[in-house]
Design a protein around this motif. Structure first.
Motif, PDB file in Angstrom:
ATOM      1  N   LEU A  47      39.452  39.264  41.896  1.00  0.00           N
ATOM      2  CA  LEU A  47      38.404  38.720  41.033  1.00  0.00           C
ATOM      3  C   LEU A  47      38.387  37.180  41.085  1.00  0.00           C
ATOM      4  CD1 LEU A  47      38.861  41.072  37.959  1.00  0.00           C
ATOM      5  CD2 LEU A  47      36.867  40.984  39.440  1.00  0.00           C
ATOM      6  N   ARG A  48      39.554  36.584  41.168  1.00  0.00           N
ATOM      7  CA  ARG A  48      39.608  35.118  41.253  1.00  0.00           C
ATOM      8  C   ARG A  48      38.972  34.622  42.550  1.00  0.00           C
ATOM      9  NH1 ARG A  48      45.677  33.578  38.976  1.00  0.00           N
ATOM     10  NH2 ARG A  48      45.192  33.980  36.755  1.00  0.00           N
ATOM     11  N   SER A  49      39.274  35.267  43.700  1.00  0.00           N
ATOM     12  CA  SER A  49      38.677  34.866  44.995  1.00  0.00           C
ATOM     13  C   SER A  49      37.171  35.048  44.955  1.00  0.00           C
ATOM     14  CB  SER A  49      39.298  35.689  46.123  1.00  0.00           C
ATOM     15  OG  SER A  49      39.020  37.066  45.922  1.00  0.00           O
ATOM     16  N   GLU A  50      36.702  36.133  44.397  1.00  0.00           N
ATOM     17  CA  GLU A  50      35.264  36.341  44.293  1.00  0.00           C
ATOM     18  C   GLU A  50      34.627  35.294  43.387  1.00  0.00           C
ATOM     19  OE1 GLU A  50      34.790  40.282  42.867  1.00  0.00           O
ATOM     20  OE2 GLU A  50      35.332  41.241  44.778  1.00  0.00           O
ATOM     21  N   ASN A  51      35.334  34.881  42.350  1.00  0.00           N
ATOM     22  CA  ASN A  51      34.802  33.870  41.443  1.00  0.00           C
ATOM     23  C   ASN A  51      34.623  32.531  42.158  1.00  0.00           C
ATOM     24  OD1 ASN A  51      33.988  32.557  39.180  1.00  0.00           O
ATOM     25  ND2 ASN A  51      35.937  32.680  38.098  1.00  0.00           N
ATOM     26  N   THR A  52      35.584  32.137  42.989  1.00  0.00           N
ATOM     27  CA  THR A  52      35.464  30.864  43.751  1.00  0.00           C
ATOM     28  C   THR A  52      34.277  30.912  44.705  1.00  0.00           C
ATOM     29  OG1 THR A  52      37.076  31.767  45.309  1.00  0.00           O
ATOM     30  CG2 THR A  52      37.911  30.330  43.552  1.00  0.00           C
TER      31      THR A  52
END
Length: 606
Positions: A258-263
């Protein structure tokens, strides 16, 4: 001497035998050794005594061929009451050599003794007396207090260790005979008391150790159960921990994704914002140039909209009017149809009601005729009662005229008569009111012909009330007749009392006259005595002149002497005369003291 109950004697004998057999078995086991075999005579006698105790008071069971009387039935109940006895019952049923219920019961007793639980099994059996009543009579040993005593004695057998072989023995054909020679005392028994005391102490220690072992076994079993439950709960917790760890790892992986997708989404949004800013600036410039032309187009479009909206409103108003007219026409048609159907239904109902009303009219006409006949009879009864009331009023007037001449004693009777009059007048008024109410009810019956059931009930109630009133009137007439009789009796009593009073008054008058005469005589005698006491008559020579006129006494002027003051007067001066009831002629009285004067005849005699 009171005759003893034979069943109570049997119970006492069996209890004593059980005590002796249990005591002899324990003492012999202590002297012989701790473990006993099936061939040991005291042990065999103990089983025989127990059979007799269990057989006492058994009910006879009807079998297919003959009557049967066994102890296996009540012993078979123990496995239902005490779950640990299921093993003994199952092993007894599986034994191959046993064919009769008595043999199974003997095997059961031996196995219970080897388990050291005979007392516990029989105690559970004795507590349930409702179940035992199916097998034993009410006077049996197992149903009375002796059974509880025997169960308490059996607890002492836990000292003995028995090693019995039940499988090879012939328990069906054994004869249960009690050998009383074993329980007689001998010299050897007296010498071995000290040894028995030592052995008893050792056995007591053994029993204590066995009890401790039992308690420890129970605690160990409970601890094992706790350990098993803790192990199960521990395994469940370990599994839950493993599942929780797996869930935590999965959640961490999802967090990284989720963090990678957020970036990535942030980078894309920044590029998109920059592009949109350029487009917005270009659109603003074009918008400013095209705004003027749009304002003109907006004004024209606004004017056209107003015109079209007015036209549309006119059309909508016309449509609304037409729709309302259509709805009104449809409603009118529906109402006409409903009115037609309702009128048809009402015509049918009115025809039915006409038929019912005709039938009701016929019934009510018949009832009216019956009620008119009844009213005529009631009118006749009321006329008779009025005549009776007139007669009673006339008689009451006569009574009032007579009572006016009576004294205060008759005033109370007059008050009671007046109360009765008022009650009778009130009752006559209530009857008249009820009569008027009934006439109103008849008028209502003529008008309200539709409600048949209600008027039937009211008519029945009215008839009952009329019957009650007639009965009340009859009772009242009887009461009035009784009151007349009582009044006549009171008059007779009053006359008698008057006569008695007159006689008593005449007697009192006579007594008063006699008393007054006697009193006057007594007073005259008293006065004469007073006058004579302490006074001395003057001699004729000394009394020559009157005290008042001071004239000499002569034949015309006679001497009169006063009783009270002793003065002497002449007949001319003593003219005061007083009539007395005791004397026919009036008496001369002294002028000074008003006492009676006495004429003096001679000088010595007054």
């Amino acid at each position: 001497l009171a005759v003893k109950d034979p069943t109570a004697v049997e119970r006492a004998n069996l209890l004593n035998m059980a005590k002796l057999s249990i005591k002899g078995l324990i003492e012999s086991a202590l002297s012989f050794g701790r473990t006993l075999d099936s061939d040991y005579p005291p042990l065999q006698q103990f089983f025989v005594v127990m059979e007799h105790c269990l057989k006492h008071g058994l009910k006879v069971r009807k079998s297919f061929l003959s009557y049967n009387k066994t102890i296996w039935g009540p012993l078979e109940l123990v496995e239902k009451l005490y779950p640990e006895a299921e093993e003994i019952a199952a092993s007894v049923r599986d034994l191959p050599g046993l064919k009769t219920p008595l043999g199974r019961a003997r095997a059961w007793l031996r196995l219970a003794l080897m388990q050291k639980k005979m007392a516990d099994y029989l105690r559970c059996l004795i507590i349930q007396r409702d179940l035992l009543s199916e097998f034993y009579e009410y006077h049996a040993l197992m149903m009375e207090e002796e059974g509880a005593v025997i169960v308490g004695l059996l607890v002492g057998l836990n000292v003995i260790d028995a090693n019995l072989c039940v499988k090879g023995e012939d328990l069906d054909s054994q004869v249960g005979v009690i050998d009383f020679s074993m329980y007689l005392k001998s010299d050897d028994d007296i010498g071995g008391k000290e040894r028995n005391v030592q052995i008893a102490a050792i056995l007591d220690q053994k029993n204590y150790v066995e009890e401790l072992n039992r308690q420890l076994n129970s605690t160990v079993s409970s601890l094992h159960a706790r350990v098993d439950s803790l192990e199960k709960s521990n395994t469940k917790l370990i599994e839950e921990l493993a599942i929780a760890k797996n869930n935590i790892i999965k959640l961490q992986e999802e967090n990284h994704q989720l963090r990678s997708e957020n970036t990535l989404i942030l980078m894309k949004t920044q590029h998109h914002l920059e592009a949109t800013k350029v487009d917005v600036e270009a659109e603003l410039q074009t918008y400013k140039h095209s705004r003027q032309g749009l304002d003109e187009m907006y004004n024209e479009a606004r004017r056209q909209l107003r015109e079209e909206s007015q036209l549309r409103q006119d059309m909508e108003n016309e449509l609304v009017v037409q729709v309302s007219m259509k709805h009104e026409i449809e409603l009118a048609m529906k109402l006409l149809e409903k009115d037609i159907h309702e009128k048809q239904d009402t015509l049918i109902g009115l025809r039915q009601q006409l038929d019912e009303v005709k039938a009701i009219n016929m019934e009510m006409y018949q009832k009216l005729q019956v009620s008119e006949d009844a009213m005529k009879e009631k009118n006749e009864i009321i006329g008779r009662l009025e005549d009776k009331t007139n007669q009673i009023n006339a008689t009451m007037k006569q009574l009032e005229q007579r009572l006016q001449q009576a004294e205060k004693a008759q005033m109370e009777a007059e008050a009671e008569d007046e109360k009765l009059k008022q009650e009778y007048v009130n009752k006559s008024e209530s009857l008249q009111k009820e009569f008027s109410q009934k006439e109103k009810q008849l008028l209502q019956l003529e008008t309200d012909l539709k409600i048949e059931k209600e008027w039937r009930q009211t008519l029945e109630d009215d008839l009952q009330k009329e019957k009650e009133t007639v009965s009340h009137l009859r009772t009242e007439t009887q009461e009035i007749i009784n009151l007349k009789k009582e009044f006549l009796k009171l008059q007779e009593k009053n006359k008698q009392l008057k006569r008695i009073c007159q006689d008593q008054e005449a007697a009192l008058q006579e007594l008063a006259s006699k008393l007054s005469e006697s009193k006057l005589k007594i007073e005259d005698i008293k006065e004469a005595n007073k006058a004579l006491q302490g006074q001395v008559w003057l001699k004729d020579k000394e009394a020559t002149h009157c005290k008042l006129c001071e004239k000499e006494f002569s034949l015309s002027k006679r001497k009169h002497h006063c009783r009270n003051c002793g003065e002497i007067f002449c007949n001319a001066c003593s003219d005061n005369e007083l009539p007395l009831p005791s004397s026919p002629k009036p008496v001369r009285v002294c002028d000074s003291c008003h006492a009676i004067l006495i004429q003096r005849c001679s000088s010595n005699v007054p």
